[in-house]
Structures are given as structure tokens and as C-alpha cells.
Design a protein around this motif. Structure first.
Motif, mmCIF file in Angstrom:
data_model
loop_
_atom_site.group_PDB
_atom_site.id
_atom_site.type_symbol
_atom_site.label_atom_id
_atom_site.label_comp_id
_atom_site.label_asym_id
_atom_site.label_seq_id
_atom_site.Cartn_x
_atom_site.Cartn_y
_atom_site.Cartn_z
ATOM 1 N N GLU A 106 0.830 -1.212 0.000
ATOM 2 C CA GLU A 106 0.000 0.000 0.000
ATOM 3 C C GLU A 106 0.865 1.263 0.000
ATOM 4 O O GLU A 106 0.580 2.216 -0.713
ATOM 5 N N GLN A 107 1.936 1.253 0.761
ATOM 6 C CA GLN A 107 2.845 2.407 0.781
ATOM 7 C C GLN A 107 3.521 2.562 -0.595
ATOM 8 O O GLN A 107 3.638 3.673 -1.108
ATOM 9 N N PHE A 108 3.967 1.457 -1.183
ATOM 10 C CA PHE A 108 4.565 1.480 -2.518
ATOM 11 C C PHE A 108 3.566 2.028 -3.546
ATOM 12 O O PHE A 108 3.894 2.883 -4.365
ATOM 13 N N TYR A 109 2.337 1.540 -3.492
ATOM 14 C CA TYR A 109 1.292 1.962 -4.417
ATOM 15 C C TYR A 109 0.983 3.448 -4.243
ATOM 16 O O TYR A 109 0.790 4.165 -5.231
ATOM 17 N N GLN A 110 0.969 3.911 -3.007
ATOM 18 C CA GLN A 110 0.732 5.340 -2.757
ATOM 19 C C GLN A 110 1.863 6.177 -3.356
ATOM 20 O O GLN A 110 1.617 7.249 -3.911
ATOM 21 N N SER A 111 3.088 5.683 -3.281
ATOM 22 C CA SER A 111 4.213 6.382 -3.919
ATOM 23 C C SER A 111 3.994 6.476 -5.426
ATOM 24 O O SER A 111 4.257 7.516 -6.041
ATOM 25 N N TYR A 112 3.510 5.399 -6.007
ATOM 26 C CA TYR A 112 3.190 5.391 -7.438
ATOM 27 C C TYR A 112 2.121 6.439 -7.756
ATOM 28 O O TYR A 112 2.248 7.203 -8.718
ATOM 29 N N ASN A 140 1.447 9.122 -6.076
ATOM 30 C CA ASN A 140 2.049 10.449 -5.905
ATOM 31 C C ASN A 140 2.829 10.840 -7.155
ATOM 32 O O ASN A 140 2.749 11.987 -7.615
ATOM 33 N N LEU A 141 3.601 9.902 -7.704
ATOM 34 C CA LEU A 141 4.344 10.169 -8.932
ATOM 35 C C LEU A 141 3.392 10.471 -10.089
ATOM 36 O O LEU A 141 3.682 11.326 -10.933
ATOM 37 N N GLN A 142 2.266 9.788 -10.123
ATOM 38 C CA GLN A 142 1.280 10.045 -11.174
ATOM 39 C C GLN A 142 0.813 11.497 -11.140
ATOM 40 O O GLN A 142 0.648 12.115 -12.184
ATOM 41 N N ASN A 175 2.482 14.080 -10.116
ATOM 42 C CA ASN A 175 3.563 14.895 -10.676
ATOM 43 C C ASN A 175 3.607 14.746 -12.194
ATOM 44 O O ASN A 175 3.846 15.720 -12.916
#
Length: 192
Positions: free
Chosen positions: A118-124, A126-128, A130
Motif C-alpha cells: 500500500e505504501q509502494f502503491y501510494q508512492s506510485y 504520488n508520482l502520477q 507529478n
């Protein structure tokens, strides 16, 4: 196409459509429920109304191809849904085999509980966000430059539109090729 039209195009693109962690139920879902979740979250991104976002066949093929780790009792966990979302996004630019290569390590770590998916997916996600801002600026610039290329031609709207489409496709191909190079490097490092 004028700069104002670039803004109209951006508005039509439904960038906010995504499967967010808070959209995913805390209980495991059957395949039909997974499909419904994706259909409701990505409905505005369809090019044609009868287009399917996700089907049972697609999900079954992802499972058979080991694009995500095995499900339990015919139900998909929150982690599976996040992985399916990543697959859904990547498959439009990469081959299924490339997607499998990219997600192989993530799948192993998630299955072994060595990764907070879930943390990894949230990082993804966030990048989206940007990427969307970067895209909007780039599209506006491409529209402006395309208009400049045909500014001295009468009735140039069609030429301008074709040039813009060709330019966008080229830009898309550049990004896809960069992603493929990174996949190839992952594969090579895995063999070493």
C-alpha cells in the motif's frame, strides 16, 4: 488547435480516475467485484462506451501468467487489486511479458510480507500526480510549437492537428522505449 483548446483536451482526459487505496474495500473481493471496482473508477477514461476496462479473461490471464501472486479462496486481496491496477496502467505501453518482469520482485516481496504494498502503491500514485502536471505543461508547449510550425499556411487547422497527433505519438514512443530499456536492464541484472 490553439492553446485554449489544449486546456479543453486536458479537461476531457479524466486524470483523477484511479483506484485509490481508500477505494479498495478492506475485505477480499470476488472477480466480479474487482471488475466492478475498475469499471466504476475508470468509466470516464473509456474511449468508447462499450469498451471494457477489465474482464474475467484478462484477470485470469494475468493470474495464469503469474503477473501477481496466487489468490486465496477465489478472492482478491487489497494487494492483488493494487497489483492489478499497476498491471492495467503498464499494459498500455509495455508487453505483458515486460510487465511480468517489472512486477516479479514486487510480487515476491508482497507475498512474503517483506513490502508494504500500500505504501509502494501510494508512492506510485504520488508520482502520477507529478506526471500529470508535467504532461499538462508539455502538452501546452507542444500545441504552441505545432501552431508555430504552420502559422504561415492558410486553413492550417487539419495540418496542425495531424502534426500535433504525430508529435504526441512520437513523445509517447520515446517514453515507451525508455521504459523498455529499463525493463531490459532489470532482466540483464537478474541474469548476472
Amino acid at each position: 488547435m490553439h492553446i485554449g483548446n489544449a486546456n479543453k483536451l486536458i479537461e476531457k482526459m479524466a486524470f483523477e480516475n484511479q483506484v485509490l487505496p481508500e477505494d479498495i474495500p478492506k475485505i477480499d473481493l470476488y472477480v466480479d467485484q474487482v471488475i466492478q471496482l475498475f469499471e466504476s473508477n475508470f468509466a470516464e477514461t473509456k474511449r468508447h462506451p462499450d469498451e471494457k476496462i477489465l474482464t474475467k479473461t484478462m484477470i485470469n490471464n494475468y493470474a495464469k501468467g503469474k503477473l501477481f501472486y496466487p489468490i486465496q479462496n477465489k478472492k482478491y486481496s487489497r494487494n492483488h487489486i493494487m497489483l492489478i491496477s499497476l498491471i492495467y496502467q503498464m499494459k498500455s505501453a509495455l508487453s505483458i511479458n515486460d510487465v511480468k518482469q517489472v512486477l516479479e520482485g514486487i510480487n515476491e516481496k508482497a507475498e512474503q510480507k517483506e513490502l508494504d504494498l500500500e505504501q509502494f502503491y501510494q508512492s506510485y500514485l504520488n508520482l502520477q500526480q507529478n506526471n500529470i502536471a508535467f504532461f499538462e505543461n508539455g502538452l501546452t508547449q507542444q500545441v504552441k510549437e505545432t501552431a508555430e510550425q504552420v502559422s504561415d499556411v492558410e486553413n492550417s487547422e487539419e495540418l496542425e492537428r495531424v502534426l500535433l497527433i504525430a508529435s504526441l505519438v512520437h513523445t509517447s514512443n520515446l517514453y515507451r522505449r525508455a521504459a523498455e530499456k529499463l525493463v531490459d536492464e532489470m532482466v540483464e541484472r537478474g541474469k548476472a
